[in-house]
Design a protein around this motif. Sequence first.
Motif, short mmCIF file in Angstrom:
data_model
loop_
_atom_site.label_atom_id
_atom_site.label_comp_id
_atom_site.label_asym_id
_atom_site.label_seq_id
_atom_site.Cartn_x
_atom_site.Cartn_y
_atom_site.Cartn_z
N PHE A 271 0.82 -1.21 0.00
CA PHE A 271 0.00 0.00 0.00
C PHE A 271 0.85 1.27 0.00
CE2 PHE A 271 -3.07 -3.16 1.42
CZ PHE A 271 -4.17 -2.81 0.65
N GLU A 272 2.06 1.20 0.53
CA GLU A 272 2.93 2.37 0.43
C GLU A 272 3.29 2.64 -1.03
OE1 GLU A 272 7.32 4.03 1.68
OE2 GLU A 272 6.37 2.56 3.02
N ALA A 273 3.55 1.58 -1.78
CA ALA A 273 3.82 1.76 -3.21
C ALA A 273 2.60 2.34 -3.91
CB ALA A 273 4.22 0.43 -3.84
N GLY A 274 1.41 1.90 -3.51
CA GLY A 274 0.20 2.46 -4.08
C GLY A 274 0.05 3.94 -3.76
N PHE A 275 0.38 4.30 -2.53
CA PHE A 275 0.36 5.71 -2.14
C PHE A 275 1.29 6.53 -3.02
CE2 PHE A 275 2.56 9.07 0.19
CZ PHE A 275 1.50 9.88 0.60
N ARG A 276 2.51 6.05 -3.21
CA ARG A 276 3.49 6.79 -3.99
C ARG A 276 3.07 6.91 -5.45
NH1 ARG A 276 8.20 7.80 -1.23
NH2 ARG A 276 8.48 6.69 0.75
N ALA A 277 2.36 5.91 -5.95
CA ALA A 277 1.91 5.95 -7.34
C ALA A 277 0.80 6.98 -7.57
CB ALA A 277 1.41 4.56 -7.77
N CYS A 278 0.09 7.34 -6.50
CA CYS A 278 -1.09 8.18 -6.64
C CYS A 278 -0.92 9.61 -6.15
CB CYS A 278 -2.26 7.56 -5.85
SG CYS A 278 -2.83 5.95 -6.45
N ILE A 279 -0.02 9.83 -5.21
CA ILE A 279 -0.08 11.07 -4.43
C ILE A 279 0.24 12.32 -5.25
CG2 ILE A 279 2.31 10.93 -3.59
CD1 ILE A 279 -0.89 12.07 -1.68
N GLU A 280 1.14 12.22 -6.22
CA GLU A 280 1.45 13.41 -7.01
C GLU A 280 0.25 13.82 -7.86
OE1 GLU A 280 3.76 15.32 -6.49
OE2 GLU A 280 5.54 14.23 -5.79
N THR A 281 -0.49 12.85 -8.37
CA THR A 281 -1.70 13.17 -9.14
C THR A 281 -2.73 13.83 -8.23
OG1 THR A 281 -1.30 11.29 -10.60
CG2 THR A 281 -3.52 12.23 -10.60
N PHE A 282 -2.89 13.31 -7.03
CA PHE A 282 -3.81 13.90 -6.06
C PHE A 282 -3.44 15.36 -5.79
CE2 PHE A 282 -4.27 14.89 -1.46
CZ PHE A 282 -5.66 14.96 -1.38
N LYS A 283 -2.16 15.61 -5.54
CA LYS A 283 -1.70 16.97 -5.24
C LYS A 283 -1.88 17.90 -6.44
CE LYS A 283 2.06 17.71 -3.07
NZ LYS A 283 3.51 17.70 -2.80
N ALA A 284 -1.60 17.38 -7.64
CA ALA A 284 -1.75 18.22 -8.83
C ALA A 284 -3.21 18.62 -9.05
CB ALA A 284 -1.21 17.48 -10.04
#
Length: 289
Positions: A271-284
Amino acid sequence: MKLGVICDGISRDLPYAIDIMDEYDLTYAELQYVGAHEVGDHSAVEIAEIDRLLRDRGKPVSCLSRHIFAGMTSDNRPGDPLHSQHMDALKRVIEMAQIVGSPLVRIMTQRKEQILWGRHGAEQWNVARGAWDSMAPMIAPAVDLARAEGVSLVVETGNGTMVNSAYTARRLIDELDAGDALKVLWDPANACWCHELAYPDGYETLRGGYLGHVHIKDVWVDTPRAMLEIREMGKGQLGPLFAPMADALRGDGYAGVISFESVYHPGNGDFEAGFRACIETFKALFGDR
């Protein structure tokens, strides 16, 4: 806008989760499980340690999210043993909220009945009669407690709960006349299961002071096959809706927190890898522009 994360979606090790928050410049910590316990089950010493850590690291708490009232059914009644158990837990969470400075405490609602209202015969043959009407009396004591303690509750639009859409959340608040103490924790991905279009339909329903907190994740639902898939941020059915949703929140001056809900993994349970895959898109999408 104010961005944060549900910390245990990264790790139940709160210091580690805060390290990752710092890595991605996320400010607001939503607490659900910390260490071995759900919020409301920590000792006074543990709560003091959590509070000290968050304040030292500059992470204000956005919401304490325990599964209050989840798992109850329309057969339960106010004051019965299960309801009393949930109310006792709510009291403990409110006490923790007052210590850590959380402005919000999440509640849920009882298990979903599929058809709540009907017409032209459905009201006789298909509606789970009395299911909806059983809910407000169980939530009302929680609202009274929140008023007395000076905190605000947010009711989540859940997957398998009676309140599973913006519409049902607003209807509950209106029936309780509780807009002063109860807002909506809008999880538009959860509302996909009942096929409520997140934007503009769901968002428009919550305009006018109903929205208190937001959870963001992306999903793909297949209701006929009873299948739910968490998708990488922007690659699910909410993908095309996130940008106009974020623009509407900005335009309306939404002052609450938007919490990323890190429940995606890339197929390996990481799930940490999943977080890293998503978080920049969320922030953008949801960050300041």
